[in-house]
Design an enzyme around this catalytic site. Structure first.
Site, short mmCIF file in Angstrom:
data_model
loop_
_atom_site.label_atom_id
_atom_site.label_comp_id
_atom_site.label_asym_id
_atom_site.label_seq_id
_atom_site.Cartn_x
_atom_site.Cartn_y
_atom_site.Cartn_z
N CYS A 118 3.40 8.54 0.78
CA CYS A 118 4.07 7.63 1.71
C CYS A 118 4.17 6.26 1.02
O CYS A 118 3.15 5.67 0.67
CB CYS A 118 3.20 7.57 2.96
SG CYS A 118 3.74 6.40 4.18
N GLU A 128 0.83 -1.20 0.00
CA GLU A 128 0.00 0.00 0.00
C GLU A 128 0.87 1.25 0.00
O GLU A 128 1.97 1.25 0.55
CB GLU A 128 -0.90 -0.01 1.24
CG GLU A 128 -1.94 -1.11 1.18
CD GLU A 128 -2.77 -1.25 2.46
OE1 GLU A 128 -3.96 -1.54 2.34
OE2 GLU A 128 -2.23 -1.07 3.56
N CYS A 155 2.93 -2.05 15.88
CA CYS A 155 2.75 -1.81 14.43
C CYS A 155 2.07 -2.98 13.75
O CYS A 155 2.51 -4.13 13.88
CB CYS A 155 4.12 -1.54 13.80
SG CYS A 155 4.05 -1.36 12.01
N CYS A 172 -0.48 5.96 10.23
CA CYS A 172 0.78 5.30 10.59
C CYS A 172 0.52 3.99 11.30
O CYS A 172 -0.27 3.92 12.23
CB CYS A 172 1.58 6.15 11.56
SG CYS A 172 2.18 7.65 10.86
N CYS A 175 7.99 -4.59 15.70
CA CYS A 175 7.63 -3.59 16.72
C CYS A 175 6.24 -3.92 17.25
O CYS A 175 5.33 -4.22 16.48
CB CYS A 175 7.68 -2.18 16.13
SG CYS A 175 9.29 -1.78 15.43
N CYS A 191 7.21 -6.79 7.38
CA CYS A 191 8.40 -6.23 8.04
C CYS A 191 8.89 -7.22 9.09
O CYS A 191 8.08 -7.83 9.79
CB CYS A 191 8.04 -4.90 8.70
SG CYS A 191 9.49 -4.08 9.45
N1 SAH Z 1 9.88 0.98 9.35
C1 SAH Z 1 10.06 2.38 9.37
C2 SAH Z 1 9.06 3.13 8.52
C3 SAH Z 1 7.65 2.67 8.51
S1 SAH Z 1 6.74 2.89 9.98
C4 SAH Z 1 10.05 2.89 10.79
O1 SAH Z 1 9.68 2.15 11.70
O2 SAH Z 1 10.45 4.04 10.98
C5 SAH Z 1 6.34 4.63 9.96
C6 SAH Z 1 6.05 5.22 11.34
O3 SAH Z 1 4.82 4.71 11.86
C7 SAH Z 1 7.11 4.90 12.39
O4 SAH Z 1 7.53 6.10 13.02
C8 SAH Z 1 6.38 4.02 13.38
O5 SAH Z 1 6.91 4.19 14.67
C9 SAH Z 1 4.96 4.53 13.26
N2 SAH Z 1 3.95 3.60 13.72
C10 SAH Z 1 3.93 2.26 13.60
N3 SAH Z 1 2.80 1.76 14.14
C11 SAH Z 1 2.07 2.80 14.58
C12 SAH Z 1 0.79 2.93 15.20
N4 SAH Z 1 0.02 1.86 15.45
N5 SAH Z 1 0.35 4.17 15.53
C13 SAH Z 1 1.09 5.25 15.23
N6 SAH Z 1 2.29 5.20 14.63
C14 SAH Z 1 2.79 3.99 14.31
FE1 SF4 Z 2 8.58 -2.43 10.75
FE2 SF4 Z 2 6.40 -1.28 11.72
FE3 SF4 Z 2 8.62 -1.44 13.21
FE4 SF4 Z 2 8.53 0.24 11.10
S1 SF4 Z 2 7.30 0.39 12.96
S2 SF4 Z 2 10.18 -1.20 11.67
S3 SF4 Z 2 7.24 -0.97 9.71
S4 SF4 Z 2 7.40 -3.18 12.50
#
Ligand code: SAH
Ligand code: SF4
Length: 345
Positions: free
Chosen positions: A105, A92, A119, A330, A116, A112
């Site tokens: 974006c 996406e 996420c 995000c 995390c 991934c």
């Molecule tokens: N993998 C990279 C880029 C993609 S994630 C990274 O982690 O930076 C893009 C952003 O979304 C990151 O700053 C991450 O911390 C944030 N993010 C992930 N899950 C989220 C959520 N459930 N609510 C708000 N931000 C989130």
């Molecule tokens: Fe991967 Fe989501 Fe962590 Fe970014 S925030 S590194 S997309 S698991």
């Protein structure tokens, strides 16, 4: 013989490829302009190349493209594009309009591996890296429909875990004969792969965003497993060493999760941690999603955190959860088709 997808080439790679066919190097620039400035999808369109050369290219190479399988539009103007890849996987991209600075974006991986806790993309594990062509084709597809001013690598995946292809895509995006994006308009976001941050900075000029998301190693270890390999101190040292475009700052992203990292003590620690890094802070209130027990912070705790940073002269913006009604905010991307809100394309 399998044909070569020329969208996987940077300009210098294309020059070498063309030279291999006995043609002048400047022909590569002409092809690049057709691909990324004229949106060409076929060699036949490239009328400043001889017919014989176009036929020769067609025999050995091809031009890949992505078409959106679905576009969902949010009430706030955000649009989510679902792209089906040749092998059946999907990614996406999200277009976030803003007065004269529309941002796209884009994704760098299917899923991934970083895991995390907060996420949704992370819960799908890593399926595979995107190719260079699949990364730039997200931009080609959206740019055909709407003007795009900024590019952020904040979609699905950890861009620095697919460093080789991401660097090539960045070169194409910022090449004066390619998409012509200013390096100040392109941002890579990382969860903090320290050695790759140095390699990225040595290879291309680009803005960097770092997902810090915690102010102690104890909390960061828990919500971002990568911290066990590269703790906060090492991550911030890598930020400090990163060669930014001129007059730019590192963006420190901070996802605020209720009761986990949203206290005033966190705000105080955050100010101390980033005090010697030219940076601005993006506060992102956690976007809730199924399968994750974390909760969004209260508006009061976001306001208090934001105000503390401002009072300490930290540049801070709090991101509104744009596109959350279509799961485009995000951390909500998963690369699957959601039937509701689906618009015809
Ligand atoms: N993998 C990279 C880029 C993609 S994630 C990274 O982690 O930076 C893009 C952003 O979304 C990151 O700053 C991450 O911390 C944030 N993010 C992930 N899950 C989220 C959520 N459930 N609510 C708000 N931000 C989130
Ligand atoms: Fe991967 Fe989501 Fe962590 Fe970014 S925030 S590194 S997309 S698991």
């Amino acid at each position: 013989m399998e044909k070569t997808d020329i969208k996987n080439f940077t300009l210098s790679e294309l020059e070498a490829y063309i030279a291999g066919k006995g043609k002048e190097r400047f022909r590569a620039k002409q092809i690049f302009k057709w691909l990324y400035q004229q949106d060409a999808v076929d060699f036949a369109e490239m009328t400043n190349l001889s017919k014989e050369f176009r036929q020769e290219l067609e025999k050995t190479s091809w031009i890949s493209n992505l078409e959106a399988e679905a576009v969902e539009a949010s009430a706030d103007g955000t649009k989510k594009y679902l792209f089906r890849l040749a092998d059946g996987n999907a990614v996406e991209s999200v277009l976030i309009p803003d007065e004269d600075r529309t941002t796209l974006c884009i994704s760098s991986q299917v899923g991934c591996a970083m895991g995390c806790e907060f996420c949704l993309t992370g819960t799908f594990k890593l399926t595979r890296n995107l190719t260079t062509a699949e990364i730039v084709n997200q931009v080609c597809a959206v740019k055909r429909q709407e003007p795009v001013r900024n590019i952020v690598f904040m979609g699905m995946g950890e861009p620095l875990a697919n460093l080789k292809n991401v660097i090539k895509a960045l070169k194409i995006l910022t090449d004066p004969d390619g998409f012509q994006f200013s390096t100040r308009k392109v941002t890579v976001s990382t969860s903090g792969l320290v050695p790759e941050m140095a390699e990225l900075g040595a290879s291309v000029t680009v803005n960097l965003a770092v997902s810090l998301n915690a102010t102690t190693d104890e909390v960061r270890d828990r919500i971002m497993p990568i911290n066990r390999r590269y703790p906060i101190k090492d991550l911030l040292a890598a930020c400090k060493a990163f060669p930014l475009p001129s007059r730019r700052w590192i963006t420190i992203e901070y996802v605020m999760i209720r009761g986990v990292n949203d206290s005033l003590d966190d705000a105080k620690r955050l100010v101390r941690l980033i005090s010697n890094i030219p940076s601005k802070v993006n506060l992102i209130p956690f976007n809730e999603h199924d399968g994750c027990a974390f909760q969004s912070p209260t508006q009061d705790s976001v306001d208090r955190f934001h105000k503390y940073l401002l009072d300490k002269h930290v540049t801070v913006i709090t991101r509104s959860s744009r596109g959350s009604d279509i799961s485009a905010a995000c951390g909500q991307l998963k690369g699957r088709l959601d039937k509701k809100n689906q618009a015809e394309v």
